[in-house]
Design a protein around this motif. Structure first.
Motif, PDB file in Angstrom:
ATOM      1  N   ALA A 109      38.243  39.030  42.451  1.00 53.74           N
ATOM      2  CA  ALA A 109      37.990  38.538  43.809  1.00 53.74           C
ATOM      3  C   ALA A 109      37.992  39.688  44.811  1.00 53.74           C
ATOM      4  N   LEU A 110      38.924  40.611  44.664  1.00 56.06           N
ATOM      5  CA  LEU A 110      39.016  41.726  45.610  1.00 56.06           C
ATOM      6  C   LEU A 110      37.798  42.645  45.506  1.00 56.06           C
ATOM      7  N   ARG A 111      37.204  42.726  44.330  1.00 59.84           N
ATOM      8  CA  ARG A 111      36.025  43.582  44.162  1.00 59.84           C
ATOM      9  C   ARG A 111      34.812  43.035  44.897  1.00 59.84           C
ATOM     10  N   ARG A 112      34.776  41.728  45.131  1.00 62.63           N
ATOM     11  CA  ARG A 112      33.645  41.149  45.855  1.00 62.63           C
ATOM     12  C   ARG A 112      34.160  40.200  46.928  1.00 62.63           C
ATOM     13  N   TRP A 113      35.118  40.741  47.698  1.00 62.70           N
ATOM     14  CA  TRP A 113      35.832  39.938  48.680  1.00 62.70           C
ATOM     15  C   TRP A 113      34.902  39.298  49.700  1.00 62.70           C
ATOM     16  N   SER A 114      33.885  40.048  50.149  1.00 57.14           N
ATOM     17  CA  SER A 114      33.015  39.501  51.202  1.00 57.14           C
ATOM     18  C   SER A 114      32.259  38.270  50.696  1.00 57.14           C
ATOM     19  N   GLN A 115      32.045  38.186  49.368  1.00 58.78           N
ATOM     20  CA  GLN A 115      31.371  37.007  48.834  1.00 58.78           C
ATOM     21  C   GLN A 115      32.345  35.856  48.538  1.00 58.78           C
ATOM     22  N   VAL A 116      33.582  36.179  48.194  1.00 61.34           N
ATOM     23  CA  VAL A 116      34.487  35.117  47.726  1.00 61.34           C
ATOM     24  C   VAL A 116      35.423  34.593  48.819  1.00 61.34           C
ATOM     25  N   ALA A 174      36.353  32.800  41.525  1.00 64.77           N
ATOM     26  CA  ALA A 174      36.561  34.129  40.928  1.00 64.77           C
ATOM     27  C   ALA A 174      37.550  33.954  39.782  1.00 64.77           C
ATOM     28  N   PRO A 175      37.350  34.665  38.673  1.00 61.65           N
ATOM     29  CA  PRO A 175      38.218  34.453  37.511  1.00 61.65           C
ATOM     30  C   PRO A 175      39.657  34.883  37.764  1.00 61.65           C
ATOM     31  N   ASN A 176      39.821  35.934  38.565  1.00 60.04           N
ATOM     32  CA  ASN A 176      41.170  36.429  38.824  1.00 60.04           C
ATOM     33  C   ASN A 176      41.173  37.188  40.147  1.00 60.04           C
ATOM     34  N   LEU A 177      42.373  37.554  40.617  1.00 52.90           N
ATOM     35  CA  LEU A 177      42.467  38.163  41.941  1.00 52.90           C
ATOM     36  C   LEU A 177      41.805  39.539  41.985  1.00 52.90           C
ATOM     37  N   LEU A 178      41.914  40.314  40.900  1.00 55.27           N
ATOM     38  CA  LEU A 178      41.287  41.634  40.892  1.00 55.27           C
ATOM     39  C   LEU A 178      39.770  41.504  41.057  1.00 55.27           C
TER      40      LEU A 178
END
Lengths: 335, 335
Positions: free
Chosen positions: A38-45, A32-36
């Protein structure tokens, strides 16, 4: 899992996974490019991030490097929302003394919460600029949670599962301005400049039993110029984080990356000290009739570290910042 | 120049330039992907955006299409900050009646302003979901400005040059919740669900002389289910937008895309009506001893359009929304 954000030329910085001993980190941009993001697609990342963290422990991660908390931005340099509760009732009662005001109506049954600015958070070692010492510069040591998407009117029984990360916070405050803003009823705005964060955001499993009942059973150590000011426990929250999230979501959606704060960590046992100077001053008013401790001056250094109840350092890393005079920059060069 | 945002699968949507007659638009992604990105580098993008607008007028723009305001998101679906003033003192005085409270201290010399959530703005024709009619659902017709980067402590003499765009706003409010939140002093949170925006954000030159002294000399027409409720002028602001921007920037940077609101447009001349129901009810309390006008019900339709003083429609387009019951969505599907 321990996550941090390094600066680059983007607003959100880039995501790194930090080792358990906090000496090494791995670039997580392949996930993921950044934490924000990552949080938007947490179940995938989440799974690939955890795999990267495992590789890092085994010294098998590509793009690993020595971790330097001084290079970290706030884990989320900007967040969709920053909603800060005041869940430690002992703090609220002392602040009523500090601000010479009556108690907040229903403060013990309805969470008190303000909306903070969330576009310009500061990293753990960044200097903190203020316009004037006369504004009553103060720190507030807090804990917080970062959630993923929460639907409007989600109840407290269901909000806990949206807690993705825990964070440690210094919610800088300007007391001379806050007294007026409280009286307007419109809440804090000038009284709340940019908020600072410890470098590492952690998944709840990193805390083991210290994360329970929706609260952190950890002790927040706060030093001013090397002198311990407070070591209060996070377990005395009158409202749990799931209750605070439900309060924030009552009439709105919370989008992924929203941060919910505990308010200043504060315990009824005065011997543990305080997590902000306004509380120290309120206790002085009660005990001696007048405040003695001054608010902060330019050059003062504020350090915070959360520790487990047995004294071990927590996983957030430390906040270690110096108060400085704001430089007027030419318009257009801010940001 | 008139700018709008069409929806795609991104958070910020994509930028379009709208023709003067508002029947056509041109995809502006060749200049900037979205309005937030454009505001961050306004000095670089303004000229090419204006060139595209000129081409559109001459029917020479590539990728032009029929403009449909119903397809628009808010001009900024998310913004770094949303700081809403209360610059029409007549509104504040009537709200004191509505909320049965004493006047705000220094309300006529220090701007009153609250920090709103800025992560989930609604488009001009989106249905507006609320949990309960018992919350006292109300609209608030307002004007606002969008700024580029503003340094901390920029004075009011210097903030005007940071106004890049003007917008028209419906700041939805929940009065039953607001009364309690005012008394806490911590300000509005539950009382302020997602804010709505007219489809078109405009550069100040679009308004000609109607943008002067940092105020909009325009009349905000507000209808409830087709009945005119108010037609108040924006010129009666006690504090100008540059003064409101300076208030917001006193202790913090404002990052590009921050929106500063006027508060509910309200005039001392009662014959022009009101821009919110709480004002209508306050006047009823004063005149008749009790409020008669109910707050909104599910199915109610609220329409707003700003017009020039001579009656011509303004450039913002209309807000035309229906109040609906919020559906509980499964966790994780919000956003």
């Amino acid at each position: 899992m321990r996550l941090a954000t390094y600066g680059d030329d983007s607003i959100d910085g880039f995501l790194v996974v930090v080792s358990q001993d906090q000496t090494r980190a791995a670039d997580a941009r392949s996930v993921a490019p950044n934490l924000l993001a990552a949080l938007r697609r947490w179940s995938q990342v989440e799974a690939p991030l955890r795999a990267l963290a495992d590789d890092l422990e085994k010294d098998g991660a590509d793009h690993a490097f020595a971790f330097d908390p001084k290079r970290c931005l706030a884990p989320l340099p900007r967040a969709p929302q920053w909603c800060d509760g005041s869940a430690f009732l002992n703090h609220g009662l002392l602040m009523d003394v500090a601000f010479n005001k009556p108690p907040i109506p229903d403060f013990d049954t309805i969470p008190v919460m303000y909306q903070g600015a969330s576009d310009d958070f500061l990293g753990s070692h960044a200097d903190v600029p203020f316009v004037s010492e006369a504004d009553g510069i103060d720190f507030e040591g807090e804990f917080g949670v970062v959630v993923d998407d929460v639907s409007m009117a989600t109840c407290a029984e269901d909000t806990g599962k949206h807690v993705r990360l825990l964070v440690q916070i210094n919610d800088w405050s300007l007391r001379a301005l806050g007294a007026h803003e409280l009286r307007t009823g419109f809440g804090f705005l000038q009284a709340k400049p940019s908020t600072s964060f410890a470098p590492i955001a952690v998944t709840p499993d990193e805390l083991g039993d210290a994360w329970r009942d929706g609260r952190l059973d950890m002790v927040l150590h706060v030093w001013l110029n090397g002198q311990l000011v407070g070591a209060a426990s996070g377990r005395e929250m009158a409202f749990s984080f799931p209750e605070l999230i439900a309060h924030a979501a009552r009439t709105r959606r919370l989008t992924a990356g929203t941060i919910i704060g505990s308010g200043t960590v504060s315990n009824a046992d005065r011997s543990v000290g305080s997590s902000c100077l306004a509380e120290v001053r309120a206790i002085e008013m009660i005990d001696h009739g007048a405040a003695r401790m001054p608010f902060l001056k330019f050059g003062d250094r504020v350090t915070m570290q959360a520790r487990f109840a047995d004294g071990r350092a927590g996983p957030f890393g430390s906040i270690d910042q110096t108060v400085v005079r704001a430089e007027r920059r030419a318009p257009g060069t801010a940001g």
